[in-house]
Write an enzyme that holds these catalytic residues in place. Structure first.
Site, short mmCIF file in Angstrom:
data_model
loop_
_atom_site.label_atom_id
_atom_site.label_comp_id
_atom_site.label_asym_id
_atom_site.label_seq_id
_atom_site.Cartn_x
_atom_site.Cartn_y
_atom_site.Cartn_z
N SER A 163 33.45 50.64 48.08
CA SER A 163 34.33 51.80 47.98
C SER A 163 35.22 52.00 49.20
CB SER A 163 33.51 53.06 47.67
OG SER A 163 32.82 52.92 46.44
N HIS A 220 27.57 37.44 46.14
CA HIS A 220 27.96 38.82 45.85
C HIS A 220 26.86 39.49 45.02
CE1 HIS A 220 30.10 42.26 44.21
NE2 HIS A 220 30.95 42.12 45.22
N ASN A 235 38.60 41.27 46.77
CA ASN A 235 37.82 40.63 45.70
C ASN A 235 38.25 41.25 44.38
OD1 ASN A 235 35.97 39.60 43.94
ND2 ASN A 235 34.19 40.64 44.82
N GLU A 255 26.93 41.31 42.52
CA GLU A 255 27.07 41.18 41.06
C GLU A 255 26.58 39.81 40.60
OE1 GLU A 255 31.21 42.28 41.00
OE2 GLU A 255 30.61 44.30 41.60
N GLU A 263 27.47 44.61 51.89
CA GLU A 263 27.90 45.46 50.78
C GLU A 263 26.68 46.15 50.17
OE1 GLU A 263 31.91 43.91 49.09
OE2 GLU A 263 30.30 42.89 48.05
N LYS A 314 37.47 40.36 41.45
CA LYS A 314 36.45 40.26 40.39
C LYS A 314 37.12 39.73 39.11
CE LYS A 314 33.93 43.76 42.87
NZ LYS A 314 33.02 44.89 42.89
N GLY A 337 31.84 50.14 43.85
CA GLY A 337 32.47 50.69 42.65
C GLY A 337 32.01 52.09 42.28
P1 13P Z 1 34.59 48.30 45.48
O1 13P Z 1 35.55 48.30 46.63
O2 13P Z 1 35.26 48.46 44.15
O3 13P Z 1 33.47 49.28 45.69
O4 13P Z 1 33.91 46.85 45.41
C1 13P Z 1 33.38 46.30 46.56
C2 13P Z 1 33.04 44.89 46.31
O5 13P Z 1 32.15 44.59 45.54
C3 13P Z 1 33.83 43.85 47.00
O6 13P Z 1 33.25 42.61 46.90
#
Ligand code: 13P
Length: 249
Positions: A213, A95, A9, A97, A167, A11, A173
């Site tokens: 992560s 997601h 992903n 976010e 997640e 983003k 992140g």
């Molecule tokens: P990270 O791997 O940067 O923690 O992000 C995970 C994520 O949100 C994947 O959709």
């Protein structure tokens, strides 16, 4: 046996040129790699160009978001048939976010899921608790609600096209990966919900990815767990070498 899925992903990262370059290199790395399902979710601006690069490759294409309506006066939005037209096989839905920053709810997750299925795009439904929810021991209630309401009214036939990504929001992140044991506990719980809602086949056969992560260093121990079928990778998917390291755990 579910084939391990490793999904990137990106983003809001990468220009069209950067996405194309990455995809060319990744497609080459994945040539002949039968034992993984590899998916990349570039930003919407790069989907078409990447779909052209991935023609004939085993790497699959996903979008990061979509609207549930087929067409109409929805300025700035992209519909499922538009994504299918660009060659997307998958869509990330719900997601964290999108939930926290853009007001996505279990109800809109469900509408998007229904629309994706209608147009032959396979949904990856993201669920996960915040740190506050985990600390107040609400994790299992939250996950149950997200799975049940997000997957409301899906037929047992359609569930075969759906995957889940767990997640935990506090692991995204932050460099704080969930321990394999903690992730496994939630994955097992999700599988139980799928079994009771859609039958034992769905419980056994639905892929549940972990996200938060994930790195080339920690993927192995996560994938050792019986109910973890793959990874949805953010930061570590932006670099071909690092992402390939995760694919080849
Ligand atoms: P990270 O791997 O940067 O923690 O992000 C995970 C994520 O949100 C994947 O959709």
């Amino acid at each position: 046996m579910i084939k391990p899925i490793i999904a990137a992903n990106w983003k809001m990262h990468k220009t069209v040129a950067e996405s194309v370059d990455f995809s060319q290199r990744l497609a080459k790395e994945c040539e002949g790699l039968e034992e993984r399902e590899v998916i990349i979710a570039p930003p919407a601006t790069a989907l078409y160009a990447v779909s052209q690069v991935l023609k004939g490759s085993t790497v699959q294409l996903s979008a990061q978001n979509m609207h549930w309506e087929e067409k109409g006066a929805f300025t700035g939005e992209i519909s499922a048939p538009m994504l299918a037209d660009m060659g997307c096989q998958y869509i990330l839905i719900g997601h964290s976010e999108r939930r926290t920053l853009f007001g996505e709810t279990n109800e809109t997750v469900n509408k998007k899921l229904q629309a994706a299925l209608k147009f032959g795009i396979k949904p990856i439904v993201c669920v996960g608790e915040t740190l506050e929810q985990r600390e107040s021991e609400a994790t299992f209630d939250i996950i149950k609600k997200q799975v049940k309401e997000g997957l409301n009214n899906i037929s047992t036939g359609d569930i075969e096209c759906v995957s889940i990504a767990y997640e935990p929001v506090w692991a995204i992140g932050t460099g704080k990966t969930a321990t394999p044991e903690l992730a496994e506990e939630v994955h097992r719980f999700i599988r139980e919900i799928l079994s009771s809602e859609f039958g034992e086949d769905a419980g056994i056969g639905t892929a549940i990815m972990y996200g938060g992560s994930v790195t080339p260093q920690n993927i192995g121990e996560l994938m050792d767990k019986p109910n973890i079928n793959g990874a949805l990778v953010g930061g570590a998917s932006l670099d071909v070498t690092s992402f390939t390291g995760i694919i080849r755990y």
